[in-house]
Design an enzyme around this catalytic site. Structure first.
Site, PDB file in Angstrom:
ATOM      1  N   LYS A 153      -3.130  -9.620  -0.368  1.00 20.04           N
ATOM      2  CA  LYS A 153      -4.049  -8.712   0.345  1.00 20.04           C
ATOM      3  C   LYS A 153      -3.850  -7.301  -0.195  1.00 20.04           C
ATOM      4  O   LYS A 153      -2.727  -6.790  -0.232  1.00 20.04           O
ATOM      5  CB  LYS A 153      -3.795  -8.752   1.850  1.00 20.04           C
ATOM      6  CG  LYS A 153      -4.629  -7.733   2.631  1.00 20.04           C
ATOM      7  CD  LYS A 153      -4.925  -8.164   4.059  1.00 20.04           C
ATOM      8  CE  LYS A 153      -3.744  -8.143   4.960  1.00 20.04           C
ATOM      9  NZ  LYS A 153      -4.088  -8.599   6.325  1.00 20.04           N
ATOM     10  N   LEU A 154      -4.965  -6.683  -0.592  1.00 22.83           N
ATOM     11  CA  LEU A 154      -4.895  -5.306  -1.090  1.00 22.83           C
ATOM     12  C   LEU A 154      -5.304  -4.337   0.006  1.00 22.83           C
ATOM     13  O   LEU A 154      -6.297  -4.548   0.708  1.00 22.83           O
ATOM     14  CB  LEU A 154      -5.841  -5.104  -2.287  1.00 22.83           C
ATOM     15  CG  LEU A 154      -5.656  -5.992  -3.513  1.00 22.83           C
ATOM     16  CD1 LEU A 154      -6.528  -5.447  -4.659  1.00 22.83           C
ATOM     17  CD2 LEU A 154      -4.203  -6.099  -3.939  1.00 22.83           C
ATOM     18  N   LYS A 155      -4.546  -3.266   0.145  1.00 24.41           N
ATOM     19  CA  LYS A 155      -4.976  -2.144   0.952  1.00 24.41           C
ATOM     20  C   LYS A 155      -6.041  -1.397   0.151  1.00 24.41           C
ATOM     21  O   LYS A 155      -5.812  -1.072  -1.019  1.00 24.41           O
ATOM     22  CB  LYS A 155      -3.793  -1.205   1.241  1.00 24.41           C
ATOM     23  CG  LYS A 155      -2.751  -1.806   2.145  1.00 24.41           C
ATOM     24  CD  LYS A 155      -3.261  -1.900   3.578  1.00 24.41           C
ATOM     25  CE  LYS A 155      -2.148  -2.225   4.555  1.00 24.41           C
ATOM     26  NZ  LYS A 155      -2.648  -2.343   5.939  1.00 24.41           N
ATOM     27  N   ASP A 160      -7.766  -5.005   3.135  1.00 29.50           N
ATOM     28  CA  ASP A 160      -7.639  -4.297   4.414  1.00 29.50           C
ATOM     29  C   ASP A 160      -8.010  -2.836   4.193  1.00 29.50           C
ATOM     30  O   ASP A 160      -7.350  -2.127   3.431  1.00 29.50           O
ATOM     31  CB  ASP A 160      -6.199  -4.399   4.934  1.00 29.50           C
ATOM     32  CG  ASP A 160      -6.029  -3.737   6.298  1.00 29.50           C
ATOM     33  OD1 ASP A 160      -7.040  -3.279   6.871  1.00 29.50           O
ATOM     34  OD2 ASP A 160      -4.887  -3.681   6.783  1.00 29.50           O
ATOM     35  N   GLU A 211     -10.718  -6.878   6.172  1.00 31.26           N
ATOM     36  CA  GLU A 211     -10.104  -6.440   7.427  1.00 31.26           C
ATOM     37  C   GLU A 211     -10.473  -5.002   7.755  1.00 31.26           C
ATOM     38  O   GLU A 211     -10.367  -4.117   6.902  1.00 31.26           O
ATOM     39  CB  GLU A 211      -8.583  -6.582   7.290  1.00 31.26           C
ATOM     40  CG  GLU A 211      -7.797  -6.204   8.523  1.00 31.26           C
ATOM     41  CD  GLU A 211      -6.327  -6.595   8.372  1.00 31.26           C
ATOM     42  OE1 GLU A 211      -6.033  -7.576   7.657  1.00 31.26           O
ATOM     43  OE2 GLU A 211      -5.487  -5.906   8.946  1.00 31.26           O
ATOM     44  N   ASP A 252      -8.369  -5.621  13.254  1.00 34.92           N
ATOM     45  CA  ASP A 252      -6.951  -5.296  13.419  1.00 34.92           C
ATOM     46  C   ASP A 252      -6.842  -4.145  14.413  1.00 34.92           C
ATOM     47  O   ASP A 252      -6.642  -4.361  15.614  1.00 34.92           O
ATOM     48  CB  ASP A 252      -6.376  -4.943  12.037  1.00 34.92           C
ATOM     49  CG  ASP A 252      -4.939  -4.457  12.082  1.00 34.92           C
ATOM     50  OD1 ASP A 252      -4.357  -4.372  13.179  1.00 34.92           O
ATOM     51  OD2 ASP A 252      -4.377  -4.143  11.019  1.00 34.92           O
ATOM     52  N   LYS A 255      -1.293  -7.996  16.243  1.00 39.93           N
ATOM     53  CA  LYS A 255      -0.012  -7.302  16.107  1.00 39.93           C
ATOM     54  C   LYS A 255       0.589  -7.239  17.514  1.00 39.93           C
ATOM     55  O   LYS A 255       0.139  -6.454  18.355  1.00 39.93           O
ATOM     56  CB  LYS A 255      -0.213  -5.921  15.507  1.00 39.93           C
ATOM     57  CG  LYS A 255      -0.640  -6.048  14.043  1.00 39.93           C
ATOM     58  CD  LYS A 255      -0.616  -4.764  13.297  1.00 39.93           C
ATOM     59  CE  LYS A 255      -0.898  -5.033  11.819  1.00 39.93           C
ATOM     60  NZ  LYS A 255      -1.532  -3.902  11.175  1.00 39.93           N
TER      61      LYS A 255
HETATM   62 MG    MG Z   1      -4.607  -4.023   8.968  1.00 38.99          MG
END
Ligand code: MG
Length: 358
Positions: free
Chosen positions: A150-152, A177, A203, A228, A252
């Site tokens: 997963k890349l930010k 994300d 995301e 999220d 979370k």
């Molecule tokens: Mg996130």
């Protein structure tokens, strides 16, 4: 409960973690140690970041709130409102739960519906200096065994890096994300381009409160949208679902205020047959082991963002949570959350400590 000890700890991160919210170079968190009359300790972690960028909570504020309000309130039988400080609330309630579970020699409530002993995890990769550096990091993670990347992303670091990874590894499970860094105006351009890259999910493309925008976005792009920051409670998930749309849920447990609300979110997601995974907050081993309990539920059908200790720390505060072959993590066994801080390591990273008695 005989006493509560707050430990403020500061661990160097192996590399700065860069997201749309900012950069974390150290991980400074408050650990709550609730000590029972029999001397047993239960542990919880407040996973607020150092600055109030991801949510309004932050380390300095959480330290003062726990010391001056939450802990004295708990001795007086007054509970701080979850809405006001979910991560501080999660820290103290999870320390109580861990204490009770250890005393009863049973697992923490986070593992009440545990369906597996190991879970797959995603390598979450922050912004890198350039595409070559990114590809080198992705190659390293895949060599380490991760099956999911997963890349930010954020404006200026989005389509190009995602496309480069997709072209280099056409079959890899890839997600992105955005941490709420886009607007609906981006939908026709950048987000459509991202839509063509076959992501497992995109995301939080829009800000947390933009439920309407996320709903409209599902008309424009086919990639599943994961929420999220938008999911701060079960009520938030109800609100998102009230538009009649389906989302992937990034749960979370600390952000929703602890085990009780996390379980509510999970039950709601299960009722609606939503895909789900547990997200990470750069936790130390204490918060990581607790959150892994939720990731072990069968309803978490996507790889967790929680990683091994070695992804973030040269020396975690607990026994390290290790990466197993195939990019998997073991759920720590044993009573409570399954791990505790090692006393020597706790001493080495403690920057402040306060002991409070009833
Ligand atoms: Mg996130």
């Amino acid at each position: 409960m005989a006493r509560i000890v707050l430990h403020r700890v500061r661990l160097p991160l192996l590399e700065p973690f860069v997201t749309a919210h900012g950069t974390e170079e150290h991980r400074e968190v408050v650990l709550v140690e609730s000590v029972g009359d029999d001397g047993t300790s239960g542990w919880g972690e407040c996973s607020a970041l150092s600055q109030p960028t991801y949510t309004p909570e932050y380390t300095d504020g959480a330290w003062a709130l726990l010391r001056d309000v939450v802990v004295p309130g708990s001795f007086a039988g007054v509970t701080v409102r979850i809405d006001d400080a979910p991560m501080a609330h999660a820290a103290i309630t999870s320390s109580f739960e861990d204490l009770e579970a250890r005393q009863a020699r049973r697992p923490s409530p986070a593992r009440s519906h545990a369906a597996r002993h190991e879970v797959s995890c995603t390598a979450v990769i922050g912004r890198q200096g350039d595409i070559d550096a990114l590809l080198a990091v992705v190659a390293t993670r895949l060599d380490e065994g991760y099956g999911s990347i997963k890349l930010k992303i954020a404006p200026g670091w989005d389509v190009e890096p995602l496309r480069a990874v997709r072209e280099a590894w056409p079959g890899v499970m890839l997600a992105a994300d955005a941490n709420g860094s886009y607007t609906e105006a981006d939908a026709s351009g950048v987000l459509r381009s991202i839509d063509a890259l076959g992501l497992v999910y995109l995301e939080q493309p829009l800000p947390a409160d933009d439920y309407v925008g996320h709903a409209r976005l599902t008309d424009v792009i086919d990639t599943p949208i994961a929420l999220d920051e938008s999911i701060r409670s079960a009520a938030d998930l109800d609100h998102a679902l009230s538009f009649g749309l389906r989302y992937v849920v990034n749960l979370k447990p600390s952000r929703v205020g602890g085990s009780g609300e996390a379980q509510e979110v999970m039950f709601r997601a299960m009722e609606s047959s939503l895909s789900m995974f547990v997200g990470g907050m750069l936790e130390t081993g204490v918060g990581r082991a607790w959150a892994l309990g939720f990731a072990s539920w069968e309803s978490c059908d996507l790889p967790t963002d929680l990683g091994p200790s070695s992804r973030y720390f040269a020396d975690d505060i607990t026994e390290p949570i290790e990466l197993l072959p195939g990019g998997r993590l073991a759920i720590p066994p044993g009573p409570g959350i399954g791990v505790m801080p090692r006393p020597d390591r706790l001493d080495a990273v403690t920057v402040d400590r306060v002991e409070l008695r009833r």
